[in-house]
Every structure is written in C-alpha cells, then in structure tokens.
Enzyme design. Structure first.
Site, PDB file in Angstrom:
ATOM      1  N   ALA A 116     114.463 -57.517  84.120  1.00 42.00           N
ATOM      2  CA  ALA A 116     114.254 -57.403  82.679  1.00 42.00           C
ATOM      3  C   ALA A 116     113.862 -58.737  82.057  1.00 42.00           C
ATOM      4  O   ALA A 116     112.960 -58.800  81.212  1.00 42.00           O
ATOM      5  CB  ALA A 116     115.519 -56.863  82.009  1.00 42.00           C
TER       6      ALA A 116
ATOM      7  N   ALA B 261     121.141 -68.081  86.259  1.00 40.90           N
ATOM      8  CA  ALA B 261     122.438 -68.524  86.772  1.00 40.90           C
ATOM      9  C   ALA B 261     122.327 -68.995  88.211  1.00 40.90           C
ATOM     10  O   ALA B 261     123.196 -69.718  88.702  1.00 40.90           O
ATOM     11  CB  ALA B 261     123.461 -67.391  86.673  1.00 40.90           C
TER      12      ALA B 261
ATOM     13  N   CYS C  22     116.819 -55.203  95.383  1.00 47.77           N
ATOM     14  CA  CYS C  22     116.726 -53.940  96.126  1.00 47.77           C
ATOM     15  C   CYS C  22     116.266 -54.163  97.567  1.00 47.77           C
ATOM     16  O   CYS C  22     116.436 -53.285  98.417  1.00 47.77           O
ATOM     17  CB  CYS C  22     115.763 -52.991  95.422  1.00 47.77           C
ATOM     18  SG  CYS C  22     116.283 -52.488  93.765  1.00 47.77           S
TER      19      CYS C  22
ATOM     20  N   ASP D 261     120.063 -53.980  83.149  1.00 52.70           N
ATOM     21  CA  ASP D 261     121.285 -53.329  83.630  1.00 52.70           C
ATOM     22  C   ASP D 261     122.513 -53.615  82.781  1.00 52.70           C
ATOM     23  O   ASP D 261     123.581 -53.040  83.034  1.00 52.70           O
ATOM     24  CB  ASP D 261     121.565 -53.747  85.070  1.00 52.70           C
ATOM     25  CG  ASP D 261     120.566 -53.173  86.057  1.00 52.70           C
ATOM     26  OD1 ASP D 261     119.719 -52.373  85.644  1.00 52.70           O
ATOM     27  OD2 ASP D 261     120.644 -53.526  87.253  1.00 52.70           O
TER      28      ASP D 261
ATOM     29  N   TYR E 159      94.571 -31.823  98.060  1.00 56.65           N
ATOM     30  CA  TYR E 159      94.845 -31.063  99.283  1.00 56.65           C
ATOM     31  C   TYR E 159      93.910 -31.489 100.394  1.00 56.65           C
ATOM     32  O   TYR E 159      92.692 -31.599 100.211  1.00 56.65           O
ATOM     33  CB  TYR E 159      94.677 -29.561  99.042  1.00 56.65           C
ATOM     34  CG  TYR E 159      94.492 -28.757 100.301  1.00 56.65           C
ATOM     35  CD1 TYR E 159      95.456 -28.785 101.317  1.00 56.65           C
ATOM     36  CD2 TYR E 159      93.351 -27.981 100.501  1.00 56.65           C
ATOM     37  CE1 TYR E 159      95.269 -28.051 102.496  1.00 56.65           C
ATOM     38  CE2 TYR E 159      93.164 -27.242 101.663  1.00 56.65           C
ATOM     39  CZ  TYR E 159      94.130 -27.287 102.670  1.00 56.65           C
ATOM     40  OH  TYR E 159      93.954 -26.583 103.818  1.00 56.65           O
TER      41      TYR E 159
ATOM     42  N   TRP F 257      98.571 -25.032  97.940  1.00 57.17           N
ATOM     43  CA  TRP F 257      99.689 -25.110  96.997  1.00 57.17           C
ATOM     44  C   TRP F 257     100.640 -26.163  97.543  1.00 57.17           C
ATOM     45  O   TRP F 257     101.267 -25.971  98.572  1.00 57.17           O
ATOM     46  CB  TRP F 257     100.410 -23.767  96.864  1.00 57.17           C
ATOM     47  CG  TRP F 257      99.621 -22.703  96.174  1.00 57.17           C
ATOM     48  CD1 TRP F 257      98.910 -21.702  96.762  1.00 57.17           C
ATOM     49  CD2 TRP F 257      99.453 -22.546  94.764  1.00 57.17           C
ATOM     50  NE1 TRP F 257      98.299 -20.927  95.815  1.00 57.17           N
ATOM     51  CE2 TRP F 257      98.616 -21.419  94.567  1.00 57.17           C
ATOM     52  CE3 TRP F 257      99.917 -23.237  93.645  1.00 57.17           C
ATOM     53  CZ2 TRP F 257      98.241 -20.974  93.314  1.00 57.17           C
ATOM     54  CZ3 TRP F 257      99.541 -22.788  92.384  1.00 57.17           C
ATOM     55  CH2 TRP F 257      98.711 -21.673  92.228  1.00 57.17           C
TER      56      TRP F 257
END
Length: 470
Positions: free
Chosen positions: A11, A33, A42, A279, A424, A432
């Site tokens: 952020a 920090a 992550c 967060d 497709y 589909w």
C-alpha cells in the site's frame, strides 16, 4: 507539498508511486521499519522452498525516482494537530518529520497466541523478510529433518509444501474441522488428502497448547488439545494476522471491524489530512456493501493507489473487494471469490451452492484434468454471490476464478455467465468453458427446484379439505 508515508510495502509504495505519477513536484518520503521496500512477502514460502533461491528477486522494483526512502526508521508517534511524526533509527536516533498529508500503511502483524514456549529457539513466525532469514538460517545451519506448522491457512499450507520440498517431515495442526477454512469443508478435505499424499501429517480439530524442549538436543515438542505430542526440529506459527493499528490509534484514529483502522472509501481516517491503506484498514466489500477485514496484497495495492491520489486532492473512490484469493498446494490450486454459502446466509441472503465437475479442456486432448467448481447464487434473484474452484495447478484455476470475480464485480447474474464470449481451443478449454458449465448447472438446478416447489404447492392445495357448502 510534503507527503509522508509510513510503511514501504504494497500500500505504501503504491501510494507513493501514484502521487509521484500525478505530480512529480510533490516531496514524497516513505518510512520503512526495515530495509526491504516493496518486497513480495507472499513470495517468502518459495524463497524458503528453494524454488526462488535468491531473496533479492522478491523485490517488486528496486528504483524509485522522485521518492525518498528512509529505511530502518520506525515511526513512534503521530501528532495530527501539529502534523508531525516522531521517528527513530538506530543510526540517527530520534527526530521529528513534518507533513502536509500523511498516509499510514503499517500493514498487519502476525497473530501471536498466548502459547507457552512460543519464544523458544526454533519457534518462528513468517511475516517479514527478517523472519524468512531466521527460518533460512535454521534450515541451513541445523539441517532440520522435521517441522510442525501451527495453523492450516494459506501461509501454513504453503510452508508445508515448501518444507516438504526441502525434504522435511511436516505435521500441520489446525484447530478447525478442515484445513483452509476460508473455502468450503468439502474442498478442505481434498486439500488435506493432497497433503497426506505428499507425506504431510494433518491434524484437524486440534489446537497447539504447549511448546517445550524435546529429549533430543535442540529439538522441540508440541502438545495439542488432544494431549498428543509431536517432536520436531522447527516449529512455525502461522495463525493469521491482525491489523497493525497501534501507531495511528494512539494518535486518535477511529477503529472499526476487527480493530482495523476505520476509513472512508476515499481512504480517509477521522484525523485531518491523514489517510490509511492496506492491511491495517477496513476493506469495503463489494457484495456485502459494508466494511470487512480482508488483508490481501491485491487489495492493499489498490487502496494505496486511491490514498496516493486523494492525498494530492483527488476524489477517487475505492471500488471494493471481493476477497478473491488463490493458493497452490503441491499439485492443486484452491481459489475463491465473493461469499461462501454460510457467509451469504449470515448476511441475510438466500444462497444456493451447486457443485459441478468438468474437464479443464477437451478430454480427447492429452492431459485433461478434473475441475471442481462450486457456484453460490441467490435463490430469489439469481444473482451471482460467489464461487470456488479446486483443480490441478496447470488447469488455469486462478484465471477461471477471475472470470467469476469479474462477473461478480459487475453484479451479473449466474445465468449471464453463459452469455460471455470466452475463448476456446481443445488443448485449453471447451466450447462451453467449465465456468459456464458450472453456471448452467446452477441455473438448471434452480429451475428444477422451482418446478418441484410449484408441484408441491399444487399437491398441498389438492390435499387441503374444502369448506362445507352452506
């Protein structure tokens, strides 16, 4: 114009980049920090697994033109009336910084349970780069053969994969009935079986109650709520996170859901000229239309961008989150977006969840894999409320949940998914797509349920005694 940002992760850096993009003349300072601006937290499991051997590759970017970074500077106090922040660094001591606009992006902190033995050597958390270095050091210097992971959520399961990849025998202890409780239990059970197939011991409905020294030199022993013990050379505590709100709360900022910082959809706090993102703050949920706490990197990036723009006088609104998430565990990927059935019901909606299975591409082309898709829609309106997918990691599971997320973002009905013009080719999908097959199955189920309900009502009318004629 002096823009001060506390926090140099998703952020904070997104806010700084957006502000500089809009006005290169703004004086932007970012307090960190630690010494690792804009690193992918992550990605830590993949660094520790050895799949990303150089931790430096976890940096999203390394150059920040027009943005002043102050690494290893801890913000100690905010004076919103004086528009100052007192900071401290090991090298320069304490000093006061002035600002015209302030963005607080302090992120989250790991949940630290009141667990005896949690401070013993060999017990680790995994939330920062320093945390990863500590784990890596133990792996390199002690050559552990076993590990206990307390917590069966995203980080816990990714680390079970990572440590197994490095040859350790892993035990996962999770207090809920199934692992990964952010998806339905049916999918959690499949994931648990995937872990067991790779040699991971999974203990659900168990909580860790004590960590002590094992009889082996340097070993640890974890006791669970059933009185069972398991010994290990390394213990990882991964019980989720909480908003790191102490700094801004002490300055008078109002707190909201789960003690996250309360913000408007323009990312403003109740303090004058103080914004917050990431967060540490509440997240506006696009389906529930209310604030929730969903700490996600994707959300933090978007909120930071909104905060950076509005701190310069803009009027951008955070569009909201759906809680779209993915996790890869060995060969499987589990994803979700929107609401689970029980979440929708708790919100006063009338959800129906239908599960289907289909091939990820035409079965005649080699390598076809099964996809399990769960679609949640509203019984009364037919609106899409959420979706979950579980399948092989090569089956475009994450991108298929993004189709649901896009439809959900735009308020589409389940039926409308069938009208989407999706691509497709036999090696990759079907005419589909499985997303549409799942939507069609949901609609067929609702039509059948409607007919059955109508038939039951007619039968009840036929069985109702008629009043006597007068």
């Amino acid at each position: 114009m002096r823009l001060l940002i506390i926090g140099g992760s998703d952020a904070g850096i997104s806010a700084a980049l957006r502000a500089h993009e809009l006005d290169p003349n703004v004086e932007i300072t970012v307090l960190l920090a630690d010494a690792f601006p804009n690193y992918s937290i992550c990605g830590l499991p993949f660094f520790l697994s050895g799949e990303t051997p150089d931790w430096r590759n976890l940096a999203h970017r390394t150059e920040f033109d027009g943005i002043s970074l102050l690494p290893n500077h801890t913000a100690e106090a905010i004076d919103a009336s004086a528009k100052t922040v007192r900071v401290r660094s090991h090298e320069h001591g304490s000093k006061v910084l002035h600002y015209d606009r302030l963005i607080v992006a302090t992120g989250a902190a790991p949940v630290r349970p009141d667990l005896p033995g949690i401070d013993l050597p060999g017990v680790h958390f995994l939330h920062t780069m320093e945390d990863s270095f500590a784990v890596q050091q133990r792996l390199s210097e002690r050559s552990p053969r076993s590990a206990v992971i307390i917590g069966g959520g995203y980080i816990g399961l990714e680390m079970a994969d990572a440590l197994t990849h490095r040859g350790l025998k892993v035990t996962v202890i999770e207090r809920t009935a199934t692992i990964l409780p952010t998806v339905d239990a049916a999918l959690g059970r499949v994931l648990a079986e995937e872990l067991r197939l790779h040699g991971v011991e999974v203990r659900t409905d168990h909580s860790a109650t004590h960590i002590g020294h094992a009889s082996d030199a340097g070993g640890l022993s974890v006791t669970d709520s059933q009185g069972q013990q398991v010994t290990a050379d390394l213990v990882l505590v991964a019980l989720g996170v909480r908003p790191a709100n102490e700094l801004v709360a002490a300055a008078g900022a109002e707190l909201g859901t789960r003690n996250a910082v309360k913000v408007t959809r323009q990312m403003q706090t109740n303090l004058p000229d103080v914004f917050a993102a990431g967060d540490c703050v509440e997240t506006w949920h696009r389906v529930l239309n209310k604030p929730v706490y969903i700490p996600l990197g994707t959300t933090a990036h978007k909120q930071g961008r909104v905060a950076g723009e509005n701190a310069l006088g803009g009027d951008r609104t955070f569009a909201g989150s759906l809680g779209t998430q993915s996790v890869k565990i060995f060969d499987l990927v589990a994803t979700r977006t929107g609401l689970l059935d029980h979440e929708a019901a708790a919100a006063g909606l009338d959800p129906v969840t239908i599960e289907t299975e289909s091939w990820d591409h035409k079965a005649y082309y080699p390598g076809a894999q099964r996809l399990c898709i769960r679609v949640t829609g509203d019984r009364q309106t037919g609106s899409l409320l959420g979706a979950q997918i579980l399948g092989h990691w090569r089956s475009e599971v994450s991108k298929r949940i993004d189709v649901f997320a896009t439809a959900l973002f735009h308020g589409m009905s389940v039926e409308a998914l069938n009208d989407l013009d999706l691509s497709y080719t036999p090696p990759l999908s079907s005419p589909w797509d499985p997303v549409q097959m799942a939507a069609h199955a949901w609609c067929i189920n609702q039509k059948s349920s409607g007919k059955e309900s109508q038939a039951n009502q007619q039968a009840a009318l036929l069985q109702t005694p008629t009043a006597p004629e007068r």
